[in-house]
Each structure stands twice: as structure tokens, then as C-alpha cells.
Design a protein around this motif. Structure first.
Motif, short mmCIF file in Angstrom:
data_model
loop_
_atom_site.label_atom_id
_atom_site.label_comp_id
_atom_site.label_asym_id
_atom_site.label_seq_id
_atom_site.Cartn_x
_atom_site.Cartn_y
_atom_site.Cartn_z
N UNK A 181 -35.19 26.99 20.50
CA UNK A 181 -36.62 26.85 20.20
C UNK A 181 -37.28 25.80 21.07
N UNK A 182 -38.43 25.35 20.63
CA UNK A 182 -39.18 24.34 21.38
C UNK A 182 -38.53 22.97 21.34
N UNK A 183 -37.88 22.67 20.20
CA UNK A 183 -37.33 21.33 20.06
C UNK A 183 -35.88 21.28 19.61
N UNK A 184 -35.32 22.42 19.21
CA UNK A 184 -33.94 22.41 18.69
C UNK A 184 -33.15 23.60 19.22
N UNK A 185 -31.83 23.45 19.21
CA UNK A 185 -30.93 24.54 19.55
C UNK A 185 -29.95 24.75 18.40
N UNK A 186 -29.87 25.97 17.91
CA UNK A 186 -28.91 26.31 16.84
C UNK A 186 -28.12 27.53 17.26
N UNK A 187 -26.84 27.55 16.84
CA UNK A 187 -26.04 28.75 17.07
C UNK A 187 -25.27 29.09 15.80
N UNK A 188 -25.20 30.35 15.48
CA UNK A 188 -24.55 30.79 14.24
C UNK A 188 -23.79 32.06 14.51
N UNK A 208 -24.99 23.40 16.79
CA UNK A 208 -26.24 23.22 17.53
C UNK A 208 -26.53 21.78 17.87
N UNK A 209 -27.72 21.56 18.40
CA UNK A 209 -28.19 20.23 18.77
C UNK A 209 -29.67 20.18 18.47
N UNK A 210 -30.04 19.32 17.53
CA UNK A 210 -31.45 19.31 17.14
C UNK A 210 -32.32 18.43 18.02
N UNK A 211 -31.77 17.97 19.15
CA UNK A 211 -32.60 17.22 20.10
C UNK A 211 -32.77 17.99 21.41
N UNK A 212 -32.34 19.22 21.43
CA UNK A 212 -32.37 19.99 22.67
C UNK A 212 -33.23 21.24 22.47
N UNK A 213 -34.21 21.42 23.37
CA UNK A 213 -35.06 22.60 23.22
C UNK A 213 -35.95 22.81 24.43
N UNK A 214 -36.89 23.74 24.31
CA UNK A 214 -37.78 24.09 25.41
C UNK A 214 -38.55 22.92 25.99
N UNK A 215 -38.82 21.92 25.17
CA UNK A 215 -39.55 20.75 25.68
C UNK A 215 -38.80 20.07 26.80
N UNK A 300 -21.77 24.70 26.10
CA UNK A 300 -20.71 23.82 25.58
C UNK A 300 -20.71 23.79 24.06
N UNK A 301 -21.92 23.73 23.49
CA UNK A 301 -22.03 23.69 22.03
C UNK A 301 -21.52 24.98 21.41
N UNK A 302 -21.84 26.10 22.04
CA UNK A 302 -21.36 27.39 21.53
C UNK A 302 -19.83 27.44 21.61
N UNK A 303 -19.30 27.08 22.77
CA UNK A 303 -17.84 27.14 22.95
C UNK A 303 -17.13 26.19 22.00
N UNK A 304 -17.71 25.01 21.80
CA UNK A 304 -17.12 24.03 20.89
C UNK A 304 -17.08 24.56 19.46
N UNK A 305 -18.16 25.21 19.07
CA UNK A 305 -18.24 25.77 17.72
C UNK A 305 -17.14 26.81 17.52
N UNK A 306 -16.95 27.66 18.53
CA UNK A 306 -15.93 28.71 18.42
C UNK A 306 -14.53 28.10 18.40
#
Lengths: 535, 387
Positions: A181-188, A208-215, A300-306
Motif C-alpha cells: 500500500x501507500x505506507x505499509x507492506x503485508x503478506x499473507x 510484513x513491514x508497516x514502515x514500507x510502502x509506496x511513499x 525478503x519479508x515474503x521468503x522469511x515468512x515462508x
């Protein structure tokens, strides 16, 4: 007939949706005619509040009266906002935003609202979800009743629900929801099974990372433009960024340029500053090179989650669903293709979360009663039995502080990614407790409950955060101090934690009265927020 | 007609509550002015929502009540004519007025349908304006404000002749960017918009706004009950209805034009409304290029600033015309004090004088509105009192 709606209560923008009589999910316009409402509150000197687009305008002269991004503070017991001699918790401010959303929704629908499903980030812990529910319940509807918060729903899960709802062919798939999104990244990761009219959604894990986004992409593009301009003209970059008119130009033109790069190989901007003019060309290649590290972070976040789940994208995922406006960028699809080579589906990137919430709200039946409203002094008095809904999973693990090897550690009783609601107790975990060595009756237990993101049974105390205030926790009754007892941690469908104690000798169970640090805080400003008129 | 007759007793009852009846008017009153007022009052009582002599309907009601009153009551004595002659005259008038009334009712129904169609078209246009005209407007605003900023900041730095030429060239490039952003392609004499050749698209000569702004003349009143007076009255009434019907015909034509356009182009019916302004935007490119070329060729050390600023100003003015055609209003002032919604605050300037708090220090650009919506705020610096 009173309606049930879905609310995407966003960090920067919020959105309201509902399912109409034809079963179509619709986004509701606010009274300003916008489909999204900025999550901004401005407190007027006369005690009224302004929420939305006009709040920024209203607050421009008095920025100290504006609240933005309050969602980031929902679980923060130390957060306060002061206006007109009053103080407000994050929940109280959010309550004003929800009030505006509800009032506008009633206006748009021409009907009363009775209940809402409110979304929140997957990373929200017990405290933040508790505060979100309290904020919703604080809203008084046009009929004088308080809003019934039907569910607190994780955003990626909500998006997956919307996607699932759009499918009508039979399927049995495990999908990765990639929400940038604009301000956050989530993966599920979610398993979707459709068999005729039966649709089953089972969440498996989330990250995810709630400090990473389109901004962050916008900032990178702005830096490219500024750099090129200063190189060409000799202008001072710091001076440029101190000029409010220049800042306004960037905010108007950079996002437009980024969108141009979605459909073109290059874009050109003419920047006019300090008597200089330059036409700055930015190619898609340059932009993607500058923002590659940001994209790498998401991978990296996706791979780490898996990895933590013992899964693998390539072998375990059938499809990747793209959600969030930033997924329109070609570099996202190109990178995901290169990394995973899985079918990619873009589904309502800007609306999926709100749509999913509306679907859950519309599916809500009288049999599925929401947990009793939370009073501001503790958890609800009773636990309602609710069916296990497997599209909701825990985003955290919860455990008790124990002494192991002569030091404090945490014994997890319920684990991240478990379906909600769920419970785990210390006896089953091999840790029955004895409160005291005396047979005298006691009515409190000196325990500490903590949350973390580990899948391990016993972990270090440093990796955890307390859920409740550290003090003896009272319970409704009394037991001989030297009776073996078991403490149970239960997490309800919204992700909110409750405790109970079982006397293993008598078999009786007592509700515990834990106190959150937020309990004294979340109510601050709630009465004022409830009585505040919105302009 | 029967309905109208049946409604009279009710009207009479209502009027009776005010102690005035239609019959009373014509039986008891000799004064013409009082008769007219009382007749109007009778109409008001019967149809409280209708104001006499304000629009067609009460004109019908007025005429009708006069007709009915005429048929039911004894006419007043008119100098130069006998009661019998007046009766005959009114009997002659009645079918004429009835025919006119029927015509008006017919056109009124047609008007209702046209009004509905107008509303639908307006709703499309307003919804369309928000999505389509607005995106066009934002591109025009961006370039216009860039030109105005150039003029406003002229002198901030001494430019060389080469820089003047370069910056003038940028103006043409910026306009080309605008065309690209709007999906406009100029191919010789053709204008291609969204891959459609709109070169031959007819341009509306009248807009809905112009039609709606038209006012209607007052309904004539009969004041002279001589034959000559009545003849003049009939003539003026005929002329009145004639003009009403012509206005309706004008409205019909405008709707017809829009409907014809819509029938011609199946994709995005509402896009048709953009064609006139798109055409104008496309055609301006050649003028702009020629203007810039002329400026560049004539640049000297002495006149460079004047030519440069002149070109920028002419371009800004042309863009203003295009914005007006998009339905955008431009306000270069707004007010002396900071106004929510209309102003975008860039920075506050501290002041010790409380009286200056909230006053505008500097304006960076104009305010642009479309209907009730502010589409581009005026950027300002504002005084903020420190005490």
C-alpha cells in the motif's frame, strides 16, 4: 433495515463499504464525494472536530491541533493528544474518525448502521486490537445506540476474502496475498477452497513491514529529480527542500510522474525553481534501479515468512494476489515473476481490504454474536462461544513468564498463525502452577503474560512484550494457595486476549481480571470524543 | 377540464375561509386592480404553490379562472361596450385561450421530459466533469501556473539570451507533454483524441448553461378592457407564448445536438462533451509554436525579458480560456484572510500584530473551482500572530 458495513480504518486513508441487496460490494462515498477519507482529525478551538480532507486545510494554520497517522499509536499506552485543555488517547481520536465514517455512511445509505467490521494491520497485537474495538464501540449511532463492532479483521485476510468472494468457479488453491500500500507492506498465505456454493478460507501465516510502502518509492523518485536538477543548475538541494512552494510542487508532481512510468518507458518534468528551469527526464530503468532495494525488502519479508513456516513459495503457492495501489508498478509484477514464476492476479488493489470487511459484515448472523463490549476496566465478563473461523489467524504468540535455568523466559501457550479463536493452558504445556506454599485462600496470581512472533515453545524474555500490567492478577473466586492451578490464555476472534484460572484439584474455573496498561489509557478522551460534534 | 371544474368548489372552500370567493370578485368589486389581486389571491388559495403571473401554470390557472369566472359570473361593465358584447368577446376568446393553453400544456409536458433529459445530461456532465473534464483541467492548470510563476519570478536571476531561447523552447515541449498526457495526437489537420479522429466533430453553439440563464418575460396583464385594449392584450399574449415556444425550441435543439453527438459516438457517450475543448487545445499548439518561434527569432538583449514574459502571459491567458470552456472558474484574489478549503497554506509568517493573524502575506497561484468543488487551491503564506 439497519445495515452492517465494512470499514478499512487506514493509517492515512479510510474507506467504507457494504454489500447491497444484489450482493454487490460497493464503496460508499463520504459527504465530500470521496471514496476514501483521510484519517486526519483537526480540533477546533470551540471544541468541535473536523475529520477528513478539510481537516488538513482547517489545521494548516494550527498544525499543533492536527492528528495524523494515529493508527500507529493504537497500542501505545503512553500516547496522548492534547487539545482545548483535554487529552485524548489514540483510541479516542480514532473514535472521531470512525464517527465521521459512520455518519457519512448513514447519509450515503439513507439508512441506519447497526454494526461494522473494522480492519487493522496483521501486525497489530492484543493492545492495538483492543483499542480499535473500544474506539468503534465508543461511536454513538443516529438511533442513540453504540456501534456494534462485529469483528476486528486483519487487512490481508480481508483482501483475501474479497478475492475469494469474486471467484465462482470451483477451486482448491493456496495463494500468497502481496499487499503493497501507500505506507505499509503485508503478506499473507491463505488456502481457498470453493466447491459449488461452499467457500472455505483458511489463513496459514502472515508477515510484513508497516514502515514500507509506496511513499518510499515516491521519495526515491523525488530524489532522482532533485539530484538531476541540482546537477544541471547548481542549485542547492537543501535550499530547495526548505522552500514550501518547492515541496508543494514535488507533492503534486512526483506521484503523477510515478504513475506515468507505469505506462511509459520515461517521463519528463519541468522544474522551475530559483530562477532556473530544467526539463528532467527520468526513465523507468533509472527509477527501478533506484527502488530495487525497496522491492528486495518485500521479497525478503515474503521468503522469511515462508521459511519460518517451513514452507516454500515455489512449491506451496498456486497463485499470487496483488493488493494495494503500489502493485500497479511494472517492477513489482516483473520481480515477482522472476522470483517465483507464479500466476499473478491483481484484484481491486485500492479497495480489496474494505470490500472484504463488507463481505464479512454481510455474512454476520445473529448466531455469531460478537464478544461482549469491552468496558474500560478490563475484559468482558463472559466469553461467548463463537465458531472457529479459519480465515482469521493469530499474528502473535502468547505465553507466560516462567523461570527456566535460573532465569526468566517465556513459555508460549498459543502460537502465531493458529486459527482464532483459540486457547492454551499452562497445565497442557507441562507447567501447572502453585500460587503459594500456604493453604490459605488466595484470589490473585502473580503472573506475566507476554506476546511475541516466535513459533518456539520457550523463548527469551527480550523477544517479548507484556500484554498486561505486571501485578498480581485477580480472579473471581479464591483457591487454596497450595492447590495446583492452570492458567489459560484465550484469544478471541478479534485477537484480544483473556485469561482464566482452573483449580486442578477441584476442577473449577475462574475468570481472571488482568489489567492492560491501555485500560486506564484507552478511555482517556472517549467521553469527550463521543460528545464532540463534527463539522 | 372537468377536473379543473371539480377543483373549483375546493378552491372556493379554501378561498371562502379567507372570506373571498371568485364569485365575490366579479359580483362585488368594480375596481379592476382589486379584481386582479383578488383573482390572483383566489389562484393562490387554490394552488398555494403557484404564484400568479410568475410562470406558465398560474398563467393557465389565471386564464382558466378568468374563463370560468367569465362563464359563471356576470362580466363587469366596460366603457364603450355592452355587457352582451363583452360576453360575446369573451366567448370568442375562450377557445383561443383554451387552444393556447393546450399547446402550453403539451409543451410543458415536453418541457418536463426535456428537463428530465437535461437533468440526466447534467448529471452525466457533472459526474463526467469530475472524472474527465477535471483531468483535462488539472493538466491545463499545471501549465498555466508554471507560466505565471515564470512571469512572477522574472528577474530573480539574470538570464542569458541562450537561456531565454532554451526556456521558450521548454514551453513548447511542456505543451507537447500536455498533449501526450491528454492522449491528444495532432496529425496534419486531424486531431486524434483517445485514438479517435475528432476533427469533424460538430461544435455546440449553445450550452445548457446559456439556455438555463435565459429569463422569461413577464406575462402581460390586461389593463384596458376596451376592444382595442383587449386586442392589444391578445396580441401581447400571443407574442409571449410565441417567445416561450421558441425558447423551448432552442432548448430542444441543444438537447438534440447532444443526443446526435451521443448517437454518433458509442464509446463513452460523455466523452463527446470533451471534443470542443480538446479540439481547441490541439489547435493551440500551432499558435504556441509560431508565437515561440517568433519570439526566439526576434530576441535581443534589450527586448528579451519583454518577449519572454509576453509569450508566457499569452499562453497563460489562452489556457485560461480553455479552462473556462471546461467549466473552471479562476479567482486570483479570493480574500485577504485565510479561508479553509480555498487556500493551501505553504508557510506562516510570524507577526507581533494580532490584527494580522490569518491575513494573506503572499499568493503563489490562483484558485480554481468547478461548480461547488475546489479543484486547485490557492497556495498562500499567512501571518500568524505570536502573541
Amino acid at each position: 433495515m439497519a445495515k452492517k458495513i465494512g470499514i478499512d480504518l487506514g493509517t492515512t486513508y479510510s474507506c467504507v463499504s457494504y454489500v447491497d441487496e444484489m450482493g454487490i460490494v460497493r464503496i460508499l462515498d463520504n459527504r465530500e464525494g470521496e471514496q476514501t477519507t483521510p484519517s486526519v482529525v483537526f480540533f477546533e478551538e470551540d471544541g468541535r472536530a473536523v475529520v477528513g480532507s478539510t481537516a488538513r486545510d482547517a489545521g494548516a494554520m494550527n498544525p499543533e491541533r492536527i492528528v495524523e497517522r494515529v493508527k500507529n499509536y493504537m497500542g501505545d499506552a503512553d500516547y496522548r493528544f492534547y487539545a482545548n485543555g483535554k487529552e485524548y488517547s489514540a483510541a479516542a481520536v480514532s473514535s472521531l474518525i470512525l464517527k465521521k465514517l459512520i455518519e457519512d455512511a448513514e447519509l450515503a445509505l439513507g439508512d441506519e448502521i447497526e454494526g461494522a467490521v473494522i480492519t487493522c494491520p496483521a501486525y497489530f497485537g492484543d493492545g492495538a486490537k483492543y483499542a480499535t474495538r473500544a474506539a468503534g464501540e465508543n461511536v454513538v449511532l443516529s438511533n442513540g445506540q453504540n456501534l456494534q463492532v462485529l469483528r476486528i479483521l486483519d487487512e490481508p485476510t480481508s483482501a483475501a476474502i474479497a478475492y475469494c468472494n469474486s471467484k465462482h468457479e470451483d477451486m482448491d488453491k493456496t495463494v500468497l496475498i502481496y499487499d503493497l500500500g501507500g505506507g505499509t507492506f503485508d503478506c499473507t498465505v491463505m488456502k481457498i477452497t470453493i466447491n459449488g456454493d461452499e467457500k472455505v478460507r483458511q489463513a496459514i501465516t502472515t508477515g510484513g513491514n508497516h514502515q514500507l510502502g509506496g511513499k518510499d518509492w515516491d521519495a526515491a523518485l523525488a530524489e532522482i529529480v532533485r539530484s538531476k536538477f541540482c546537477d544541471a543548475t547548481g542549485a542547492d538541494e537543501n535550499e530547495m527542500m526548505a522552500d514550501p512552494e518547492c515541496i508543494a510542487w514535488f507533492s503534486e508532481n512526483i506521484e503523477k510522474a510515478k504513475k506515468n512510468l507505469t505506462s511509459r518507458e520515461s517521463t519528463t518534468l519541468t522544474l522551475n525553481w530559483g530562477g532556473y528551469k530544467e526539463r528532467i527526464e527520468v526513465t523507468r530503468e533509472e527509477f527501478e534501479e533506484a527502488t530495487a532495494p525497496l522491492l528486495d525488502q518485500t521479497i525478503l519479508l515474503v521468503n522469511d515468512m515462508f521459511e519460518k513456516k517451513g514452507m516454500n513459495v515455489i512449491s506451496d503457492i498456486d497463485e499470487i494476489i496483488l493488493v494495494g495501489g503500489s502493485t500497479y508498478m511494472p517492477q513489482v509484477t516483473n520481480r515477482l515473476n522472476a522470483e517465483y514464476n507464479k500466476p499473478l492476479t491483481s484484484y481491486e488493489p485500492n479497495k480489496a481490504v474494505a470490500m472484504g470487511a463488507a463481505i464479512v459484515a454481510s455474512e454476520w448472523t445473529e448466531q455469531q454474536e460478537a464478544p461482549l463490549p469491552i468496558g474500560f476496566g478490563g475484559a468482558g465478563d463472559e466469553q461467548q462461544e463463537t465458531p472457529v473461523v479459519t480465515d482469521a489467524i493469530l499474528s502473535k504468540s502468547y505465553g507466560l513468564r516462567i523461570v527456566s535455568g535460573g532465569e526468566y523466559k517465556v513459555l508460549n501457550l498459543v502460537y502465531k498463525d493458529s486459527p482464532k479463536p483459540c486457547a492454551g493452558n499452562s497445565a497442557d504445556a507441562g507447567q501447572p502452577l502453585v500460587i503459594t506454599n500456604s493453604a490459605d485462600l488466595v484470589d490473585e496470581v502473580p503472573i506475566l503474560v507476554l506476546e511475541n512472533t516466535s513459533f518456539e515453545r520457550i523463548i527469551s524474555l527480550d523477544e517479548c512484550d507484556p500484554v498486561f500490567v505486571e501485578e498480581p492478577i485477580k480472579f473471581d473466586g479464591a483457591v487454596p494457595g497450595n492447590n495446583a492451578v492452570s492458567v489459560e490464555i484465550a484469544v478471541d476472534i478479534d485477537g484480544i486476549v483473556t485469561l482464566s484460572l482452573t483449580d486442578l484439584v477441584t476442577g473449577r474455573t475462574y475468570q481472571m481480571r488482568p489489567k492492560r496498561k491501555l485500560d486506564d489509557v484507552v478511555s482517556i478522551g472517549m467521553a469527550d470524543a463521543q460528545s464532540t460534534s463534527l463539522m | 377540464m372537468d377536473e379543473k371544474i371539480n377543483s373549483v368548489p375546493e378552491a372556493t372552500e379554501e378561498v371562502s375561509s379567507n372570506n373571498v370567493t371568485v364569485a365575490d370578485v366579479f359580483v362585488d368589486n368594480q375596481d379592476d386592480e382589486v379584481e386582479c389581486v383578488a383573482a390572483a389571491k383566489a389562484v393562490e388559495c387554490a394552488t398555494p404553490a403557484v404564484e400568479a403571473a410568475q410562470c406558465e401554470e398560474p398563467a393557465v390557472e389565471c386564464e382558466e379562472s378568468v374563463c370560468e369566472a367569465a362563464t359563471e359570473a356576470e362580466p363587469a361593465v366596460v366603457p364603450g361596450a355592452s355587457v352582451e358584447e363583452i360576453k360575446q368577446l369573451l366567448e370568442l376568446i375562450a377557445p383561443h385561450l383554451a387552444a393556447v393553453r393546450n399547446q402550453i400544456v403539451h409543451y410543458k409536458e415536453k418541457d418536463v421530459n426535456i428537463t428530465k433529459a437535461n437533468k440526466i445530461m447534467q448529471d452525466y456532465r457533472e459526474g463526467f466533469e469530475e472524472k474527465m473534464f477535471k483531468s483535462v483541467a488539472m493538466e491545463l492548470i499545471s501549465l498555466r501556473e508554471s507560466c505565471r510563476k515564470t512571469v512572477r519570478e522574472f528577474g530573480m536571476r539574470q538570464l542569458s539570451l541562450d537561456e531565454y531561447k532554451k526556456y521558450l523552447g521548454f514551453l513548447v515541449y511542456d505543451y507537447e507533454d500536455l498533449l501526450v498526457n491528454l492522449n491528444i495526437v495532432i496529425d496534419g489537420d486531424k486531431v486524434i483524441y483517445n485514438k479517435r479522429d475528432i476533427s469533424e466533430a460538430p461544435v455546440s453553439k449553445i450550452t445548457l448553461a446559456e439556455i438555463e440563464e435565459q429569463t422569461y418575460p413577464e406575462l402581460p396583464e390586461i389593463t384596458d378592457y376596451t376592444f382595442e385594449g383587449i386586442a392589444n392584450y391578445l396580441a401581447s399574449v400571443e407574442s409571449y407564448y410565441d417567445s416561450l415556444l421558441k425558447d423551448n425550441a432552442v432548448r430542444d435543439r441543444a438537447i438534440g445536438t447532444y443526443i446526435d453527438h451521443a448517437a454518433l459516438y458509442e464509446q463513452g457517450v460523455y466523452q463527446v462533451m470533451l471534443y470542443p475543448v480538446i479540439s481547441r487545445i490541439a489547435r493551440f499548439y500551432d499558435k504556441l509554436s509560431a508565437d515561440v518561434k517568433e519570439c526566439v527569432e526576434n530576441l535581443t538583449e534589450d527586448n528579451a525579458g519583454e518577449l519572454y514574459c509576453g509569450c508566457m502571459t499569452r499562453t497563460a491567458n489562452a489556457l485560461e480560456g480553455m479552462l473556462n470552456e471546461c467549466g473552471v472558474l479562476i479567482d486570483e484574489y479570493v480574500s485577504d484572510s485565510y479561508e479553509l478549503r480555498k487556500h493551501r497554506l505553504l508557510k506562516t509568517v510570524p507577526t507581533d500584530d494580532p490584527a494580522l493573524n490569518g491575513r494573506i502575506v503572499k499568493r503563489y497561484c490562483d484558485l480554481y473551482t468547478m461548480g461547488n468543488e475546489v479543484i486547485y487551491q490557492m497556495k498562500v503564506d499567512v501571518y500568524k500572530a505570536t502573541t
